[in-house]
Write a protein that holds these residues in place. Structure first.
Motif, PDB file in Angstrom:
ATOM      1  N   LYS A 165      25.552  37.976  36.195  1.00 55.82           N
ATOM      2  CA  LYS A 165      26.053  37.798  37.555  1.00 55.82           C
ATOM      3  C   LYS A 165      27.296  36.914  37.612  1.00 55.82           C
ATOM      4  N   ALA A 166      27.654  36.302  36.489  1.00 63.22           N
ATOM      5  CA  ALA A 166      28.799  35.387  36.473  1.00 63.22           C
ATOM      6  C   ALA A 166      29.954  35.958  35.666  1.00 63.22           C
ATOM      7  N   SER A 167      30.079  37.268  35.654  1.00 65.55           N
ATOM      8  CA  SER A 167      31.102  37.912  34.828  1.00 65.55           C
ATOM      9  C   SER A 167      32.408  38.159  35.573  1.00 65.55           C
ATOM     10  N   GLY A 168      32.471  37.799  36.859  1.00 63.47           N
ATOM     11  CA  GLY A 168      33.691  38.002  37.630  1.00 63.47           C
ATOM     12  C   GLY A 168      34.744  36.955  37.317  1.00 63.47           C
ATOM     13  N   PHE A 169      35.924  37.125  37.890  1.00 68.48           N
ATOM     14  CA  PHE A 169      37.032  36.194  37.690  1.00 68.48           C
ATOM     15  C   PHE A 169      37.207  35.366  38.962  1.00 68.48           C
ATOM     16  N   GLY A 170      37.121  34.061  38.811  1.00 73.81           N
ATOM     17  CA  GLY A 170      37.225  33.165  39.960  1.00 73.81           C
ATOM     18  C   GLY A 170      36.472  31.889  39.674  1.00 73.81           C
ATOM     19  N   PRO A 195      36.890  41.416  40.280  1.00 70.26           N
ATOM     20  CA  PRO A 195      36.139  42.158  39.255  1.00 70.26           C
ATOM     21  C   PRO A 195      36.804  42.168  37.885  1.00 70.26           C
ATOM     22  N   ASP A 196      38.127  41.995  37.840  1.00 72.50           N
ATOM     23  CA  ASP A 196      38.821  42.027  36.557  1.00 72.50           C
ATOM     24  C   ASP A 196      40.077  41.164  36.641  1.00 72.50           C
ATOM     25  N   MET A 197      40.733  40.975  35.495  1.00 76.17           N
ATOM     26  CA  MET A 197      41.885  40.085  35.437  1.00 76.17           C
ATOM     27  C   MET A 197      43.067  40.617  36.243  1.00 76.17           C
ATOM     28  N   SER A 199      43.073  42.463  39.008  1.00 74.17           N
ATOM     29  CA  SER A 199      42.890  42.218  40.442  1.00 74.17           C
ATOM     30  C   SER A 199      42.966  40.727  40.760  1.00 74.17           C
ATOM     31  N   MET A 200      42.575  39.882  39.797  1.00 73.86           N
ATOM     32  CA  MET A 200      42.678  38.443  40.015  1.00 73.86           C
ATOM     33  C   MET A 200      44.141  38.023  40.172  1.00 73.86           C
ATOM     34  N   TYR A 201      44.991  38.489  39.255  1.00 69.93           N
ATOM     35  CA  TYR A 201      46.402  38.114  39.337  1.00 69.93           C
ATOM     36  C   TYR A 201      47.059  38.690  40.589  1.00 69.93           C
ATOM     37  N   LYS A 202      46.673  39.887  40.973  1.00 69.11           N
ATOM     38  CA  LYS A 202      47.206  40.466  42.203  1.00 69.11           C
ATOM     39  C   LYS A 202      46.778  39.639  43.412  1.00 69.11           C
ATOM     40  N   GLY A 203      45.510  39.238  43.420  1.00 71.24           N
ATOM     41  CA  GLY A 203      45.008  38.428  44.524  1.00 71.24           C
ATOM     42  C   GLY A 203      45.674  37.067  44.588  1.00 71.24           C
ATOM     43  N   MET A 204      45.896  36.454  43.427  1.00 69.44           N
ATOM     44  CA  MET A 204      46.554  35.147  43.391  1.00 69.44           C
ATOM     45  C   MET A 204      47.998  35.249  43.863  1.00 69.44           C
TER      46      MET A 204
END
Length: 220
Positions: A165-170, A195-197, A199-204
């Motif tokens: 359950k802790a496999s997300g990015f954040g 969910p992945d790196m 999308s994390m960079y896009k969100g940031m």
């Protein structure tokens, strides 16, 4: 925030008063002394010494990631969030406690991560939450491992498997069952979890663009 800032002294005094009240009124434990580290960045750090060691295991929190204060404990540490720090204080404390739990598991053979006795996301004394944790005497770990992390520690970390359950990015959080799960970033202005790196960079990046739109400097 400078340690000489008058506002800083007022905040610290209020926190020390809160610590005395917390232990004496809720836990029936007499605090003999509270010593505060002069400089504060992300947190105000208070060393809390009891008038006498805890006679028997003391359960002061039923929250996930927290255990009873062991019998014989005479000193603990209380960390209170600094309101001036750029964090999402609504999630910062829970994120920290969950991270400490996973880190203790990953480094279980080294016994260098303090155990947590109680925590609060927000509320008194500064509205930024607090963590009551184990006092661990010894050397400053930053100075000890400034250049090289021991191979044994590397082995523990590299072989550690994150909970599903802790496999997300954040950041990290606890679910209703007390299990560690992915959560939002504690750093502002980011959200998550992602969910992945990619999308994390896009969100940031999107969050930074939104912040830029609010900036008077960026607007000229």
């Amino acid at each position: 925030m400078s340690s000489d800032d008058p506002k800083n002294h007022i905040i610290k005094a209020a926190q020390v008063g809160f610590i005395h009240k917390l232990f004496q009124s809720q836990f029936d434990v007499v605090v003999e002394n509270v010593t505060t580290i002069p400089r504060c960045n992300n947190n105000f750090i208070h060393f809390v010494t009891f008038a006498s060691p805890i006679a028997s295991d003391l359960v002061i929190s039923g929250k996930p990631g927290a255990i009873a204060i062991p019998a014989g404990t005479a000193k603990v540490v209380c960390r209170v969030g600094n309101p001036a720090a750029m964090f999402n204080h609504a999630v910062k404390v829970e994120n920290t406690v969950a991270m400490m739990q996973l880190t203790r598991q990953a480094l279980s053979g080294l016994d260098i991560v303090p155990r947590v006795f109680a925590w609060s996301e927000t509320g008194e004394p500064s509205g930024t939450g607090w963590i009551l944790e184990e006092y661990m005497p010894g050397v400053d770990i930053d100075a000890e491992f400034f250049t090289d992390v021991p191979r044994e520690a590397q082995r523990f970390v590299l072989n550690f498997e994150l909970p599903p359950k802790a496999s997300g990015f954040g950041g990290l959080a606890f679910d209703d069952s007390g299990a560690v799960t992915s959560g939002p970033f504690a750093d502002e202005p980011y959200n998550g979890p992602y969910p992945d790196m990619e999308s994390m960079y896009k969100g940031m990046l999107q969050a930074q663009l939104v912040e830029a739109d609010r900036s008077r400097v960026a607007q000229g």
